[in-house]
Design a protein around this motif. Structure first.
Motif, PDB file in Angstrom:
ATOM      1  N   ILE A  32       9.171  59.029  57.878  1.00  9.36           N
ATOM      2  CA  ILE A  32       8.954  57.581  57.734  1.00  9.36           C
ATOM      3  C   ILE A  32       9.986  56.986  56.775  1.00  9.36           C
ATOM      4  O   ILE A  32      10.335  55.805  56.875  1.00  9.36           O
ATOM      5  CB  ILE A  32       7.511  57.294  57.245  1.00  9.36           C
ATOM      6  N   GLY A  33      10.508  57.807  55.864  1.00  8.29           N
ATOM      7  CA  GLY A  33      11.474  57.325  54.882  1.00  8.29           C
ATOM      8  C   GLY A  33      12.856  57.082  55.447  1.00  8.29           C
ATOM      9  O   GLY A  33      13.664  56.361  54.845  1.00  8.29           O
ATOM     10  N   THR A  34      13.165  57.678  56.587  1.00 11.81           N
ATOM     11  CA  THR A  34      14.485  57.475  57.191  1.00 11.81           C
ATOM     12  C   THR A  34      14.453  56.463  58.335  1.00 11.81           C
ATOM     13  O   THR A  34      15.481  56.199  58.951  1.00 11.81           O
ATOM     14  CB  THR A  34      15.058  58.805  57.713  1.00 11.81           C
ATOM     15  N   SER A  35      13.289  55.878  58.613  1.00 16.21           N
ATOM     16  CA  SER A  35      13.191  54.890  59.702  1.00 16.21           C
ATOM     17  C   SER A  35      14.023  53.622  59.470  1.00 16.21           C
ATOM     18  O   SER A  35      14.401  52.971  60.450  1.00 16.21           O
ATOM     19  CB  SER A  35      11.729  54.522  59.965  1.00 16.21           C
ATOM     20  N   PRO A  36      14.336  53.217  58.201  1.00 15.91           N
ATOM     21  CA  PRO A  36      15.201  52.035  58.042  1.00 15.91           C
ATOM     22  C   PRO A  36      16.583  52.192  58.684  1.00 15.91           C
ATOM     23  O   PRO A  36      17.272  51.197  58.910  1.00 15.91           O
ATOM     24  CB  PRO A  36      15.334  51.911  56.509  1.00 15.91           C
ATOM     25  N   LEU A  37      16.972  53.432  58.988  1.00 15.44           N
ATOM     26  CA  LEU A  37      18.277  53.646  59.616  1.00 15.44           C
ATOM     27  C   LEU A  37      18.345  53.035  61.014  1.00 15.44           C
ATOM     28  O   LEU A  37      19.419  52.645  61.478  1.00 15.44           O
ATOM     29  CB  LEU A  37      18.581  55.146  59.701  1.00 15.44           C
ATOM     30  N   TYR A  38      17.203  52.955  61.695  1.00 14.10           N
ATOM     31  CA  TYR A  38      17.250  52.531  63.097  1.00 14.10           C
ATOM     32  C   TYR A  38      16.173  51.537  63.515  1.00 14.10           C
ATOM     33  O   TYR A  38      16.284  50.921  64.574  1.00 14.10           O
ATOM     34  CB  TYR A  38      17.161  53.760  64.020  1.00 14.10           C
ATOM     35  N   LEU A 235       6.794  53.141  61.777  1.00 14.85           N
ATOM     36  CA  LEU A 235       5.617  53.982  61.545  1.00 14.85           C
ATOM     37  C   LEU A 235       5.877  55.454  61.868  1.00 14.85           C
ATOM     38  O   LEU A 235       4.965  56.272  61.777  1.00 14.85           O
ATOM     39  CB  LEU A 235       4.440  53.482  62.394  1.00 14.85           C
ATOM     40  N   THR A 236       7.104  55.768  62.270  1.00 15.26           N
ATOM     41  CA  THR A 236       7.395  57.164  62.614  1.00 15.26           C
ATOM     42  C   THR A 236       7.117  58.068  61.418  1.00 15.26           C
ATOM     43  O   THR A 236       7.499  57.776  60.294  1.00 15.26           O
ATOM     44  CB  THR A 236       8.863  57.325  63.030  1.00 15.26           C
ATOM     45  N   LEU A 265      10.664  51.032  50.911  1.00 15.39           N
ATOM     46  CA  LEU A 265      10.832  50.660  52.316  1.00 15.39           C
ATOM     47  C   LEU A 265      10.760  49.153  52.496  1.00 15.39           C
ATOM     48  O   LEU A 265      11.557  48.553  53.236  1.00 15.39           O
ATOM     49  CB  LEU A 265       9.765  51.346  53.172  1.00 15.39           C
ATOM     50  N   MET A 266       9.803  48.523  51.825  1.00 15.13           N
ATOM     51  CA  MET A 266       9.660  47.068  51.948  1.00 15.13           C
ATOM     52  C   MET A 266      10.909  46.351  51.443  1.00 15.13           C
ATOM     53  O   MET A 266      11.417  45.426  52.087  1.00 15.13           O
ATOM     54  CB  MET A 266       8.427  46.590  51.160  1.00 15.13           C
ATOM     55  N   LEU A 267      11.411  46.773  50.286  1.00 14.38           N
ATOM     56  CA  LEU A 267      12.628  46.164  49.744  1.00 14.38           C
ATOM     57  C   LEU A 267      13.792  46.344  50.713  1.00 14.38           C
ATOM     58  O   LEU A 267      14.587  45.421  50.934  1.00 14.38           O
ATOM     59  CB  LEU A 267      12.968  46.781  48.383  1.00 14.38           C
ATOM     60  N   CYS A 268      13.888  47.542  51.311  1.00 13.49           N
ATOM     61  CA  CYS A 268      14.993  47.817  52.226  1.00 13.49           C
ATOM     62  C   CYS A 268      14.911  46.941  53.474  1.00 13.49           C
ATOM     63  O   CYS A 268      15.908  46.347  53.898  1.00 13.49           O
ATOM     64  CB  CYS A 268      14.989  49.290  52.612  1.00 13.49           C
ATOM     65  N   TYR A 269      13.720  46.853  54.075  1.00 11.54           N
ATOM     66  CA  TYR A 269      13.582  46.033  55.284  1.00 11.54           C
ATOM     67  C   TYR A 269      13.820  44.553  54.988  1.00 11.54           C
ATOM     68  O   TYR A 269      14.489  43.854  55.754  1.00 11.54           O
ATOM     69  CB  TYR A 269      12.196  46.236  55.904  1.00 11.54           C
ATOM     70  N   PHE A 270      13.281  44.080  53.877  1.00  9.49           N
ATOM     71  CA  PHE A 270      13.501  42.677  53.515  1.00  9.49           C
ATOM     72  C   PHE A 270      14.970  42.438  53.178  1.00  9.49           C
ATOM     73  O   PHE A 270      15.513  41.368  53.451  1.00  9.49           O
ATOM     74  CB  PHE A 270      12.594  42.274  52.345  1.00  9.49           C
ATOM     75  N   GLY A 271      15.613  43.454  52.551  1.00 16.38           N
ATOM     76  CA  GLY A 271      17.032  43.335  52.254  1.00 16.38           C
ATOM     77  C   GLY A 271      17.871  43.265  53.520  1.00 16.38           C
ATOM     78  O   GLY A 271      18.828  42.476  53.610  1.00 16.38           O
TER      79      GLY A 271
END
Length: 633
Positions: A32-38, A235-236, A265-271
């Motif tokens: 779940i921690g690497t899902s921001p990549l894709y 959610l992966t 994760l939230m900061l990354c997605y919002f960023g």
């Protein structure tokens, strides 16, 4: 005490809590921690046809935020993780809980069993896709950092994946110590990058308001449904939170999620969303294009390490799941190696390892881009989520005795969300979703064939078997020649005489001075206490019926049984004076009532190629006597 034995509500000291939480970061949250990549990249895929605008960015970021809050935080962290089987989680553990109140052999019990097994099979689909999409999406950053290296993306991805599977036999005990710190650096980096980009466009924070998600759904009803299939990528790995519960306990996992993983994760997605508002061209790769140029190459390297760790976590999960499935009777016996003397949960299954390596490499070569793999990914994740919800409903009502109205309201709301994600991902079937469905169906068919074949085999042995106790009474009344030493006959049915004993009496015409009929059972709990493991019954004339119980996360070991029998009942075993008799069945498919003939042939092939009982139960090979017999099914 090993991690696998840490009780759920252990009163951790502050220092101990932080140490275990760091370990959980490396094992539980890699996927779940690497899902921001894709995840966001796929949500804005040009194939969806979403008209790009600031409102669309706000809407999709709002959908990502609430998907994480509702599904991960509320459903899994605070509800699903309450359903523990003696501290253990995962879809098979949840299935075992649901089956406790179902009548054995009833249609309801069979339905629950099939549901749990299918959920496990879909997890195998996740295991195949995760290393492929994670490593590929990380290495794709090379094409942005150094466009000249774009042609090396697939070869490098394949090389990393092959290396990952080659080191599995050495276990994770050494590299595992690096997992937590590397993932901590990864999550801190995600948070800092996100905060850096949010500062450029702080208006993105308004997406916390669900109004933006609702407005996006209303304005783009059909497109929003399609986007749901991509939103689920955030959610992966959510099942890992539950599956790895027994290794770390509820509190460290909740602590890691609430105070490190979720904020990062939230900061990354919002960023990423903030960067898209300022620079719409970044939609081609929202993650890497929000990274400052000077940090791009280091971030590619760090993300590659993170994706390898994420892949390691699901591969280890596949080994654990396979071990559980073997002991629960759904998979043929396989050679299982324990890679750590201290951690009994660290195992290596060679057959599964090489099969996965071939499949993962084939997937990378076939799909070529992480965008293409994303289509195949969501189906497996959402199917497992849906099955978990259904099994949870049974546990809430029958085991926890919650009021039907409370169960209906809670499960109804969760089921609606899960089904929405699942239905949206069904639209991906033509684009790659068929792969995980096909893989899951084939695996499910093989598991059910094995289980059904074993049940047929048991029925045949019961129908044709000779009752044990009357036979022993008659044998002792007129005994054959008795020889020195101990004979241990492994049996699957304590009510009938083992075939190996009948053959031994027929051909050798002897009876050892001390005889044990050993029945090894697997209970629906992860671990069995040693003081509850054995029961012993004397049948007369130094003939004993010995039962040994193991949990579905333990390794059945005859040496353990022998040592405990000595300690608890005073029966000493000298291995040089003990012979273990096993029946080596040859399955003969026939037209007798049972399965279709071609399924019986498949079962016979699986049975013949399974690991030998002597290897599986760790019996000294020079003390084993195998006697063959043919069984028609």
């Amino acid at each position: 005490m090993s991690n696998a034995q840490i009780p759920l509500q252990a009163p951790f000291s502050s220092a101990r809590l932080h140490v275990i939480t760091l370990g959980a970061l490396g094992v539980v949250f890699g996927d779940i921690g690497t899902s921001p990549l894709y995840a966001l990249k796929e949500s804005f895929s040009p194939e969806h046809g979403i008209p790009f605008s600031s409102n669309a960015v706000m809407g999709i970021i709002s959908m990502l935020f609430w998907a994480i809050m509702i599904v991960v935080t509320l459903k899994y962290i605070y509800l699903v993780m309450r359903a523990d089987n003696n501290g253990e989680g995962g879809v098979l553990a949840l299935m075992a809980l649901a089956l406790r109140t179902a009548k054995s052999g009833s249609p309801w019990a069979k339905w629950l069993m099939m549901l749990g097994v299918f959920g496990a099979c879909m997890f195998y689909g996740d295991v195949v896709i995760t290393p492929a999409i994670s490593v590929l999406s990380a290495v794709e950053g090379l094409g942005i950092a150094t466009p000249k290296l774009a042609n090396f993306i697939i070869p490098l991805t394949v090389a990393i994946i092959i290396m990952l599977f080659l080191i599995q036999r050495h276990g994770t005990s050494i590299v595992g110590k690096l997992f937590g710190p590397v993932m901590l650096v990864w999550f801190v980096s995600l948070g800092l990058l996100g905060a850096y980009n949010i500062a450029k466009a702080p208006e993105i924070l308004a997406a916390v308001n669900p109004y933006y998600a609702i407005q996006f759904v209303i304005e783009h009803a059909q497109l929003a449904f399609v986007v749901l299939g991509s939103v689920v990528l955030v959610l992966t790995g959510v099942e890992a939170l539950y599956a790895d519960m027994g290794h770390f306990g509820v509190r460290p996992i909740r602590f890691a999620w609430l105070y490190t993983v979720m904020p990062s994760l939230m900061l990354c997605y919002f960023g990423q969303g903030a960067n898209l508002i300022i620079n719409p061209a970044a939609v081609s790769n929202p993650f890497y294009l929000m990274v400052p140029d000077a940090l791009l190459l280091p971030m590619v390297i760090l993300s590659t390490f993170a994706t390898v760790i994420a892949s390691q976590a699901v591969i280890s999960g596949a080994f654990s799941l396979t071990s559980q499935a073997i002991l629960l009777g759904f998979v043929p016996r396989m050679r299982i190696l324990h890679t750590s003397e201290d951690e009994r949960g660290q195992i290596y299954v060679p057959v599964i390892n090489w099969m996965l390596m071939v499949l993962v490499v084939a997937v990378v070569l076939a799909f070529k881009k992480s965008d293409n793999l994303a289509a195949a990914y969501g189906v497996a994740v959402t199917a497992t989520m849906l099955i978990t919800t259904m099994l949870l409903a049974v546990v809430m009502r029958t085991l926890w005795k919650w009021h039907p109205l409370v169960v209906a309201v809670i499960i109804g709301a969760i089921f609606l969300i899960d089904f929405g994600f699942f239905a949206a991902n069904l639209m991906k079937i033509p684009d790659g979703g068929w792969f995980t469905i096909l893989l899951g169906v084939i695996t499910f068919f093989l598991l059910i064939t094995w289980y059904s074949g074993r049940m047929l085999l048991r029925e045949r042995s019961q129908d044709e078997g000779i009752p044990l106790e009357p036979f022993i009474d008659g044998l002792l009344a007129h005994p054959p020649h008795r020889v020195d030493g101990t004979a241990v006959f492994l049996t699957g049915n304590v009510a009938t005489v083992p075939v190996a004993m009948l053959h031994n009496l027929k051909h050798n015409r002897i009876l050892h001075k001390r005889v044990f009929f050993l029945k090894i059972s697997i209970w629906d709990i992860p671990f069995v206490d040693d003081n509850k493991r054995l029961t012993l019954k004397e049948l007369g004339g130094e003939v004993y019926l010995l039962r040994a119980a193991f949990g579905f996360k333990e390794a059945p070991d005859v040496n353990t049984v022998m040592n405990l029998t000595n300690a608890q009942f005073g029966h000493e075993f000298d291995l040089m004076d003990t012979s273990f008799f096993l029946a080596r069945d040859t399955i003969v498919p026939s037209n007798l009532p049972g399965m279709w003939l071609w399924r019986e042939k498949l079962f016979a092939w699986m049975y013949a190629n399974g690991a030998k009982p002597s290897d599986f139960f760790h019996i000294p090979i020079n003390r084993v006597v195998e006697l063959g017999t043919k069984v028609e099914i």
